[in-house]
Design an enzyme around this catalytic site. Structure first.
Site, short mmCIF file in Angstrom:
data_model
loop_
_atom_site.label_atom_id
_atom_site.label_comp_id
_atom_site.label_asym_id
_atom_site.label_seq_id
_atom_site.Cartn_x
_atom_site.Cartn_y
_atom_site.Cartn_z
N CYS A 108 0.78 -0.98 0.18
CA CYS A 108 0.13 -0.09 -0.13
C CYS A 108 1.13 1.09 0.18
O CYS A 108 2.11 1.07 -0.50
CB CYS A 108 -0.91 -0.12 1.07
SG CYS A 108 -0.12 0.11 3.28
N ASN B 107 2.32 1.33 4.62
CA ASN B 107 2.23 0.25 5.17
C ASN B 107 2.20 0.30 6.73
O ASN B 107 3.08 -0.40 7.43
CB ASN B 107 4.07 0.09 4.63
CG ASN B 107 4.72 -1.76 5.56
OD1 ASN B 107 5.05 -1.91 5.85
ND2 ASN B 107 3.27 -2.50 5.09
N CYS C 266 -1.14 0.42 7.50
CA CYS C 266 -2.71 0.46 7.50
C CYS C 266 -2.97 -0.68 6.95
O CYS C 266 -3.38 -1.66 7.28
CB CYS C 266 -3.43 1.62 7.14
SG CYS C 266 -3.01 3.11 8.27
N ARG C 267 -3.39 -0.52 5.46
CA ARG C 267 -3.23 -1.70 5.07
C ARG C 267 -3.46 -2.68 4.52
O ARG C 267 -3.75 -3.72 4.82
CB ARG C 267 -3.96 -1.75 3.24
CG ARG C 267 -5.46 -0.46 3.19
CD ARG C 267 -5.49 0.23 2.19
NE ARG C 267 -4.31 1.52 1.92
CZ ARG C 267 -4.21 2.39 0.78
NH1 ARG C 267 -4.91 2.04 -0.28
NH2 ARG C 267 -3.17 3.38 0.25
N SER C 268 -1.73 -2.72 4.29
CA SER C 268 -1.23 -3.42 3.86
C SER C 268 -0.47 -4.61 5.08
O SER C 268 -0.30 -5.54 4.98
CB SER C 268 -0.18 -3.32 3.33
OG SER C 268 1.30 -2.58 3.67
N ASP D 19 -8.34 3.50 1.15
CA ASP D 19 -6.96 3.77 2.28
C ASP D 19 -8.21 4.15 3.94
O ASP D 19 -8.83 5.46 2.72
CB ASP D 19 -6.37 5.10 1.81
CG ASP D 19 -4.76 5.55 2.69
OD1 ASP D 19 -5.14 4.94 3.84
OD2 ASP D 19 -5.38 6.59 1.99
#
Ligand code: 4NP
Length: 158
Positions: free
Chosen positions: A10, A13, A15-17, A129
């Site tokens: 993402c 690195n 939050c999402r990934s 995001d």
């Protein structure tokens, strides 16, 4: 036999990934599959940082501790080290294609794709995001990445 390897990417690195990494680790363990899994960001601003506290809390709600994860920026070696690299949104995918080594000696061998392309009916969509959002946005992130992780494990188990 070469162990399958997957990198999630993402922007930050944090939050999402990291949540995608945690979700795939959990699904792989549940399925008894050995997969090498990591995550990274296209940007390096958060390198060395723990995940966002809201991401840590969301993983914790699912019984997973990600507080020891540390952010890092994607590097050219990743494109040869990992078999598959999944971008969390379309901008991340465009950035990965731009960063990917394309020389005669160090050409990218990883397969690049958009994570939600794994989920029937969600092809072409982003994992939104959640950085500027709320705990509910992080819950939606978890729902998205865990569904994609289930699809990936099902595909690998076939
Ligand atoms: P991520 O979220 O890409 O899911 O880790 C973000 C984290 C940090 C920033 C943007 C998105 N940032 O602008 O610092």
């Amino acid at each position: 036999m070469n162990q399958p390897s997957v990198l999630f990417v993402c922007l930050g690195n944090i939050c999402r990934s990291p949540l995608a990494e945690a979700a795939l680790r959990a699904e792989a363990i549940a399925a008894g599959l050995a997969i090498s899994i990591d995550s990274a960001g296209t940007g390096g601003w958060h390198a060395g940082s723990a995940p966002d506290p809201r991401a840590i809390a969301e993983a914790e709600r699912h019984g997973i501790d990600i507080s020891h994860y540390r952010a890092r920026q994607v590097r050219v070696q990743d494109f040869q080290h990992f078999g598959q690299i999944f971008a969390l949104d379309q901008q991340n995918l465009r950035d990965l294609r731009r960063i990917a080594p394309n020389g005669i000696l160090n050409r990218s061998t990883a397969r690049l794709g958009l994570l939600m392309d794994l989920v029937p009916g969600r092809e072409g969509t982003a994992v939104i995001d959640p950085y500027g959002g709320t705990a509910e946005d992080f819950a939606q992130t978890w729902a998205d990445v865990s569904e994609a992780a289930r699809q990936l494990v099902a595909r690998m188990a076939r």
